[in-house]
Design a protein around this motif. Structure first.
Motif, mmCIF file in Angstrom:
data_model
loop_
_atom_site.group_PDB
_atom_site.id
_atom_site.type_symbol
_atom_site.label_atom_id
_atom_site.label_comp_id
_atom_site.label_asym_id
_atom_site.label_seq_id
_atom_site.Cartn_x
_atom_site.Cartn_y
_atom_site.Cartn_z
ATOM 1 N N THR A 167 -53.748 30.809 -19.013
ATOM 2 C CA THR A 167 -52.444 31.404 -18.756
ATOM 3 C C THR A 167 -52.612 32.442 -17.657
ATOM 4 O OG1 THR A 167 -52.838 32.973 -20.555
ATOM 5 C CG2 THR A 167 -51.438 31.073 -21.068
ATOM 6 N N CYS A 168 -51.489 32.884 -17.121
ATOM 7 C CA CYS A 168 -51.495 33.853 -16.033
ATOM 8 C C CYS A 168 -52.272 35.099 -16.412
ATOM 9 C CB CYS A 168 -50.055 34.221 -15.693
ATOM 10 S SG CYS A 168 -49.887 35.523 -14.467
ATOM 11 N N ARG A 353 -45.463 37.135 -11.100
ATOM 12 C CA ARG A 353 -45.530 35.974 -10.209
ATOM 13 C C ARG A 353 -46.756 36.001 -9.295
ATOM 14 N NH1 ARG A 353 -43.757 35.291 -4.981
ATOM 15 N NH2 ARG A 353 -42.586 37.250 -4.938
ATOM 16 N N HIS A 355 -49.477 37.510 -9.631
ATOM 17 C CA HIS A 355 -50.714 37.398 -10.418
ATOM 18 C C HIS A 355 -51.020 35.938 -10.752
ATOM 19 C CE1 HIS A 355 -51.143 41.792 -11.214
ATOM 20 N NE2 HIS A 355 -49.833 41.747 -11.012
ATOM 21 N N TYR A 356 -49.968 35.153 -11.020
ATOM 22 C CA TYR A 356 -50.216 33.745 -11.329
ATOM 23 C C TYR A 356 -50.632 32.978 -10.079
ATOM 24 C CZ TYR A 356 -50.030 30.338 -15.126
ATOM 25 O OH TYR A 356 -50.365 29.463 -16.129
ATOM 26 N N THR A 359 -54.199 33.651 -9.920
ATOM 27 C CA THR A 359 -54.908 32.992 -11.024
ATOM 28 C C THR A 359 -55.140 31.520 -10.718
ATOM 29 O OG1 THR A 359 -53.883 34.518 -12.603
ATOM 30 C CG2 THR A 359 -54.863 32.506 -13.500
ATOM 31 N N THR A 360 -54.097 30.824 -10.295
ATOM 32 C CA THR A 360 -54.242 29.394 -10.003
ATOM 33 C C THR A 360 -55.147 29.157 -8.799
ATOM 34 O OG1 THR A 360 -52.083 29.512 -8.876
ATOM 35 C CG2 THR A 360 -52.116 28.596 -11.099
ATOM 36 N N LEU A 404 -43.313 34.139 -13.311
ATOM 37 C CA LEU A 404 -43.930 34.309 -14.635
ATOM 38 C C LEU A 404 -43.449 35.628 -15.207
ATOM 39 C CD1 LEU A 404 -46.299 35.656 -16.521
ATOM 40 C CD2 LEU A 404 -45.979 33.188 -16.739
#
Length: 428
Positions: A167-168, A353, A355-356, A359-360, A404
């Motif tokens: 998850t994020c 947002r 941060h995701y 992350t991805t 997110l």
């Protein structure tokens, strides 16, 4: 006159494009000076592109290895996908040209070839066949989760890293690592929930138990996690045991709707709402509300859209067919209003947002760095799906196509008395 594949490409896309094209008929098209070359290596690749123009056809041909993109890393196709989102768009040829193109392609090109084994059936077929039940029934939800999450724990360890957090994350600083960001995310959730020693936490959609472990280990709570994935539950429970935390931490394999316990001090839901269906939001948030003590808090963490108007379910696209069958996302306004309607007082909302996006990107780089091992474990087709999915997700979050949000709600007493402090106590 019969057009070559390269000539057809130029009729549709033009020569001023960010890629070159070469095809199995020996022809070329596109921009000869481009860094990236798209190789339509066989007839099946062409048929994928003709029968499903757009992202689905491209994905099918690429996943099957028939569309070869020279000059990119298959584990991290971020730069390649970015080319198609920088103002590039195909042109629609005049009717006369369309007839010439269709004649040159021939009838066989319009016959759909075999689909990749990883592709989920379209929504209408799933419903017509009746094999998977109604969308978001218990049976069909379990099948959808199995489609994505039960690859192998080894594969996820290679992509997600030691945290096994899918998850994020939340980056505390610009130079923080992925592991530090995941740790910070779990800590932020614990603080938002106001966890203290002796409290009871319910973590719905707990994945590999990262939130359960963090809350038990660092906040002294007793925690119950639940996941529809048997692979996740087995890994998580064994990990808790190895860490000496299984006396206060449990990860249960099952549907969250089967949880009968109540009287929890807090509920966390990190990355589950995307799977339950927007029409089920009321019953979902009511379920969580009913599990809480008065004064308890719920933290809902999920992918959202930038508005509340777009359809929650994107039919026929790559994500729906290859990554999250039946997945639905909507704007944070819908999440907030439904939580309110089911009794929660909304105390805080935050968009993670950016941060995701980070992350991805980190997951994509892990996939690239461990590409050979990932291919050996899951097969090249699945590894290619993941490369497209993670790189495309990074771009989506960066460009605000998706967001997110964490939304924090409290179950307030009937007389309006709340346990929430005058100012937030979680340091943001």
């Amino acid at each position: 006159m019969t057009l070559s594949i390269g000539e057809i490409s130029d009729r549709i896309f033009g020569a001023d494009v960010p890629f070159a094209v070469k095809a199995y008929d020996g022809s070329r098209g596109g921009n000869p000076d481009a860094v990236v070359t798209i190789d339509i290596s066989n007839e099946r690749a062409l048929r994928y592109l003709v029968t499903a123009p757009g992202e689905l056809g491209l994905a099918r041909a690429y996943i099957m290895g028939d569309l070869i993109v020279e000059g990119i890393d298959p584990g991290d196709p971020y730069d390649f996908l970015s080319l198609f989102l920088d103002g590039f768009a195909p042109r629609r040829p005049p009717v006369g040209e369309l007839a010439e193109i269709a004649t040159s392609l021939g009838l066989r090109s319009f016959r759909v070839p075999e689909l990749p084994a990883q592709e989920s059936a379209p929504q209408w077929r799933r419903m017509a066949e009746g094999l998977r039940g109604l969308r978001h029934s218990r049976k069909r939800d379990a099948q959808a989760i199995h489609h994505h999450y039960d690859v192998s724990n080894d594969f996820y360890e290679l992509v997600l890293g030691p945290s096994m957090a899918y998850t994020c994350s939340c980056y505390p600083t610009q130079d923080a690592t992925l592991e530090q960001a995941q740790e910070h995310k779990f800590d932020l959730v614990c603080k938002k929930l106001g966890l203290k020693p002796g409290m009871r936490l319910l973590d719905i959609g707990c994945g590999w138990g990262g939130m359960v472990k963090h809350a038990v280990q660092h906040y002294g709570v007793t925690a119950l996690g639940v996941t529809l994935s048997a692979e996740q539950a087995s890994w998580a429970q064994q990990h808790l045991k190895e860490c000496g935390l299984d006396d206060r931490g449990e990860v249960r394999h099952g549907d969250y709707r089967d949880i009968t316990e109540d009287g929890f001090d807090a509920v966390s839901s990190i990355g589950l709402t995307e799977h339950i269906g927007v029409k089920n939001y009321p019953s979902y948030f009511k379920f969580n509300y009913d599990r809480l003590k008065v004064g308890g808090r719920m933290l809902n963490h999920c992918i959202t859209r930038p508005d509340n108007k777009a359809p929650a379910l994107t039919r026929g696209g790559f994500i729906n067919r290859y990554v999250f069958p039946d997945g639905e996302i909507t704007g944070v306004g819908t999440v907030v209003s439904t939580m309110q309607d089911e009794g929660f007082e909304i105390r805080h909302a935050e968009d993670l947002r950016e941060h995701y996006a980070r992350t991805t990107r980190a997951w994509c780089k892990n996939l690239s760095a461990n590409w050979d091992e990932c291919v050996r474990d899951a097969g090249e087709q699945i590894a290619r799906v993941w490369g497209l999915y993670l790189a495309g997700s990074s771009i989506g979050f960066e460009r605000n196509h998706i967001q997110l949000h964490q939304v924090l709600g409290e179950k307030v007493a009937a007389d309006g008395q709340a346990a929430y402090p005058l100012r937030p106590d979680f340091g943001v």
